[in-house]
Design a protein around this motif. Structure first.
Motif, PDB file in Angstrom:
ATOM      1  N   LEU A  15       0.837  -1.182   0.000  1.00 43.69           N
ATOM      2  CA  LEU A  15       0.000   0.000   0.000  1.00 43.69           C
ATOM      3  C   LEU A  15       0.883   1.248   0.000  1.00 43.69           C
ATOM      4  O   LEU A  15       2.052   1.182   0.399  1.00 43.69           O
ATOM      5  CB  LEU A  15      -0.884   0.010   1.245  1.00 43.69           C
ATOM      6  CG  LEU A  15      -1.923  -1.111   1.357  1.00 43.69           C
ATOM      7  CD1 LEU A  15      -2.498  -1.138   2.767  1.00 43.69           C
ATOM      8  CD2 LEU A  15      -3.019  -0.936   0.328  1.00 43.69           C
ATOM      9  N   ARG A  31       3.643   2.331   2.802  1.00 41.52           N
ATOM     10  CA  ARG A  31       4.119   1.164   3.536  1.00 41.52           C
ATOM     11  C   ARG A  31       5.542   0.846   3.065  1.00 41.52           C
ATOM     12  O   ARG A  31       6.010   1.365   2.065  1.00 41.52           O
ATOM     13  CB  ARG A  31       3.191  -0.032   3.323  1.00 41.52           C
ATOM     14  CG  ARG A  31       1.788   0.191   3.837  1.00 41.52           C
ATOM     15  CD  ARG A  31       1.790   0.401   5.355  1.00 41.52           C
ATOM     16  NE  ARG A  31       0.450   0.427   5.886  1.00 41.52           N
ATOM     17  CZ  ARG A  31      -0.289   1.510   6.057  1.00 41.52           C
ATOM     18  NH1 ARG A  31       0.200   2.693   5.718  1.00 41.52           N
ATOM     19  NH2 ARG A  31      -1.506   1.431   6.556  1.00 41.52           N
ATOM     20  N   ASP A  87      -3.162   1.225  -4.185  1.00 42.53           N
ATOM     21  CA  ASP A  87      -4.158   1.444  -3.148  1.00 42.53           C
ATOM     22  C   ASP A  87      -5.234   0.382  -3.313  1.00 42.53           C
ATOM     23  O   ASP A  87      -6.379   0.663  -3.676  1.00 42.53           O
ATOM     24  CB  ASP A  87      -4.758   2.843  -3.260  1.00 42.53           C
ATOM     25  CG  ASP A  87      -5.614   3.195  -2.049  1.00 42.53           C
ATOM     26  OD1 ASP A  87      -5.497   2.487  -1.036  1.00 42.53           O
ATOM     27  OD2 ASP A  87      -6.389   4.166  -2.134  1.00 42.53           O
ATOM     28  N   LYS A 106      -8.287  -3.343   1.269  1.00 45.25           N
ATOM     29  CA  LYS A 106      -7.693  -3.600   2.580  1.00 45.25           C
ATOM     30  C   LYS A 106      -8.780  -3.828   3.613  1.00 45.25           C
ATOM     31  O   LYS A 106      -9.966  -3.612   3.345  1.00 45.25           O
ATOM     32  CB  LYS A 106      -6.776  -2.446   2.986  1.00 45.25           C
ATOM     33  CG  LYS A 106      -7.354  -1.077   2.798  1.00 45.25           C
ATOM     34  CD  LYS A 106      -6.295  -0.001   2.942  1.00 45.25           C
ATOM     35  CE  LYS A 106      -6.871   1.397   2.661  1.00 45.25           C
ATOM     36  NZ  LYS A 106      -7.291   1.556   1.239  1.00 45.25           N
ATOM     37  N   GLU A 108      -2.634  -6.316   6.546  1.00 48.40           N
ATOM     38  CA  GLU A 108      -3.693  -5.326   6.356  1.00 48.40           C
ATOM     39  C   GLU A 108      -4.329  -5.446   4.969  1.00 48.40           C
ATOM     40  O   GLU A 108      -5.516  -5.209   4.788  1.00 48.40           O
ATOM     41  CB  GLU A 108      -3.121  -3.918   6.551  1.00 48.40           C
ATOM     42  CG  GLU A 108      -4.148  -2.810   6.380  1.00 48.40           C
ATOM     43  CD  GLU A 108      -3.541  -1.427   6.474  1.00 48.40           C
ATOM     44  OE1 GLU A 108      -4.285  -0.452   6.334  1.00 48.40           O
ATOM     45  OE2 GLU A 108      -2.316  -1.333   6.679  1.00 48.40           O
ATOM     46  N   ALA A 109      -3.514  -5.829   3.987  1.00 52.83           N
ATOM     47  CA  ALA A 109      -4.014  -6.018   2.626  1.00 52.83           C
ATOM     48  C   ALA A 109      -3.245  -7.161   1.986  1.00 52.83           C
ATOM     49  O   ALA A 109      -2.050  -7.318   2.218  1.00 52.83           O
ATOM     50  CB  ALA A 109      -3.842  -4.742   1.813  1.00 52.83           C
ATOM     51  N   LEU A 112      -2.454  -8.018  -1.645  1.00 55.01           N
ATOM     52  CA  LEU A 112      -2.597  -7.301  -2.903  1.00 55.01           C
ATOM     53  C   LEU A 112      -2.319  -8.141  -4.138  1.00 55.01           C
ATOM     54  O   LEU A 112      -2.666  -7.744  -5.244  1.00 55.01           O
ATOM     55  CB  LEU A 112      -1.682  -6.076  -2.898  1.00 55.01           C
ATOM     56  CG  LEU A 112      -1.939  -5.071  -1.764  1.00 55.01           C
ATOM     57  CD1 LEU A 112      -0.888  -3.972  -1.783  1.00 55.01           C
ATOM     58  CD2 LEU A 112      -3.326  -4.479  -1.866  1.00 55.01           C
ATOM     59  N   GLU A 130      -5.675  -9.905  11.543  1.00 51.74           N
ATOM     60  CA  GLU A 130      -5.414  -9.521  10.158  1.00 51.74           C
ATOM     61  C   GLU A 130      -5.133 -10.745   9.277  1.00 51.74           C
ATOM     62  O   GLU A 130      -4.268 -10.733   8.413  1.00 51.74           O
ATOM     63  CB  GLU A 130      -4.264  -8.511  10.051  1.00 51.74           C
ATOM     64  CG  GLU A 130      -4.583  -7.179  10.711  1.00 51.74           C
ATOM     65  CD  GLU A 130      -3.552  -6.111  10.413  1.00 51.74           C
ATOM     66  OE1 GLU A 130      -2.437  -6.455   9.974  1.00 51.74           O
ATOM     67  OE2 GLU A 130      -3.853  -4.925  10.626  1.00 51.74           O
TER      68      GLU A 130
END
Length: 339
Positions: free
Chosen positions: A52, A55, A119, A122, A286-287, A289, A309
């Motif tokens: 992200l 990060r 982006d 998330k 958190e994500a 991707l 998470e």
């Protein structure tokens, strides 16, 4: 005169002893490795190639032959650091090439990695939440349309990928940690648009399929025909929303849950067992991707302990092509709506 001779003799003896000891230890500098042309590689300590914005990805330059060499880090050609460890970060989205060079008087070597900043979806994008507590986990289900042309290579327009959130309190004892099955049960109980078929055996509960009310009328109807497998005939069944208790239907011993056909419009179904099945993937952070960040789970959902998470994702894969299980496609993930 005699004192001077004795002093000189002592100096000679000490010098000889020091020289002998030095020889025994390899002779001052004998352990120094010869200078050689450098070789270098980039080690991704964060194990992420997509992040992200703002990060960090932590990278290390490894000099393979341990020779002396000067290091330089570059991002898209611009020098950024000369340290062994470099932390890449960007507020802007895009694809970046991070390169390290190692050089000395005998030569130069380099290695690089590509980092994507996006982006993407998330945990904070989830709007459909169940449960309470400081820990958060995500359930993500990736459906394909009933008339998908190629199950192994579905097109974006043939995919419907939705996510739910589950909040839970960190338990005092590990054995009280909620599982992937607890997550599914809680969400199916709360969301009347989600339908789950499970079966039970000595190891626990197996997830046999997921249905979703796509048009928001809280109804679904699926039908299977008789199916022969392993010398046994499984009976075709018809299920509607009324057959799912708190969102879950437990498969009967003779039920055929393969090749269900949807009889309601704008709804979704994935599942089965002998032909195709709902395959299980785990992710963290958190994500998540990129597809490759998910790892295939060999656990039953009730044996998988949740983590803060953590992501439990399900896709639809052909059973006779296990080496090509369909990966989740994070770029298509959206939050499940509440209606």
């Amino acid at each position: 005169m005699k004192k001077n001779l004795l002093y000189a003799l002592a100096i000679l003896i000490f010098t000889g002893m020091w020289s002998s000891c030095s020889d025994d230890n390899g002779g001052g500098g004998g352990d120094d490795k010869p200078l050689t042309p450098p070789e270098v590689s980039v080690q991704n300590l964060s194990l992420k190639s997509a992040i992200l914005p703002e990060r960090k990805v932590r990278l290390r330059a490894n000099i393979i032959n341990t020779t002396e060499a000067a290091l330089q880090w570059f991002v898209d050609g611009k020098e950024m650091s000369k340290d062994t460890i470099y932390e890449f970060s960007s507020a802007k989205e895009g694809a970046f090439k991070v390169k390290v060079t190692a050089s000395n008087v005998l030569g130069e070597a380099s290695d690089s990695v590509n980092i994507t900043v996006m982006d993407g979806f998330k945990i904070s994008d989830v709007t459909n939440w169940t449960g309470e507590g400081e820990c958060r986990s995500v359930l993500a289900i990736q459906w394909v349309s009933q008339d998908v042309k190629d199950l192994l290579h579905p097109e974006d327009g043939e995919i419907f990928f939705r996510a739910w959130g589950y909040k839970w309190k960190k338990p005092e004892k590990r054995e009280d940690t909620p599982t992937g099955f607890d997550l599914i049960k809680a969400i199916a109980k709360k969301d009347p648009r989600l339908f789950v078929i499970v079966s039970s055996d000595a190891l626990g509960f197996t997830i046999k399929g997921f249905g979703y009310d796509g048009n928001g009328d809280r109804k679904i109807k699926i039908k299977s025909e008789d199916f022969e497998y392993g010398g046994k005939t499984y009976q075709g069944i018809t299920l509607t929303e009324k057959d799912f208790k708190e969102g879950i239907y437990v498969q009967g011993e003779d039920d055929n849950i393969d090749d269900f056909k949807l009889l309601t419009e704008d709804d979704y179904w994935i599942g089965g067992w002998h032909v195709a099945y709902a395959s299980y993937w785990l992710g963290y952070g958190e994500a998540v991707l990129e597809s490759e960040e998910y790892e295939y789970s060999n656990f039953y959902a009730n044996n998988r302990e949740l983590e803060d998470e953590s992501w439990d994702a399900w896709t639809f894969s052909p059973i006779n092509d296990a080496e090509q299980n369909i990966l989740p496609l994070p770029r298509l993930l959206e939050t499940a709506t509440i209606k």
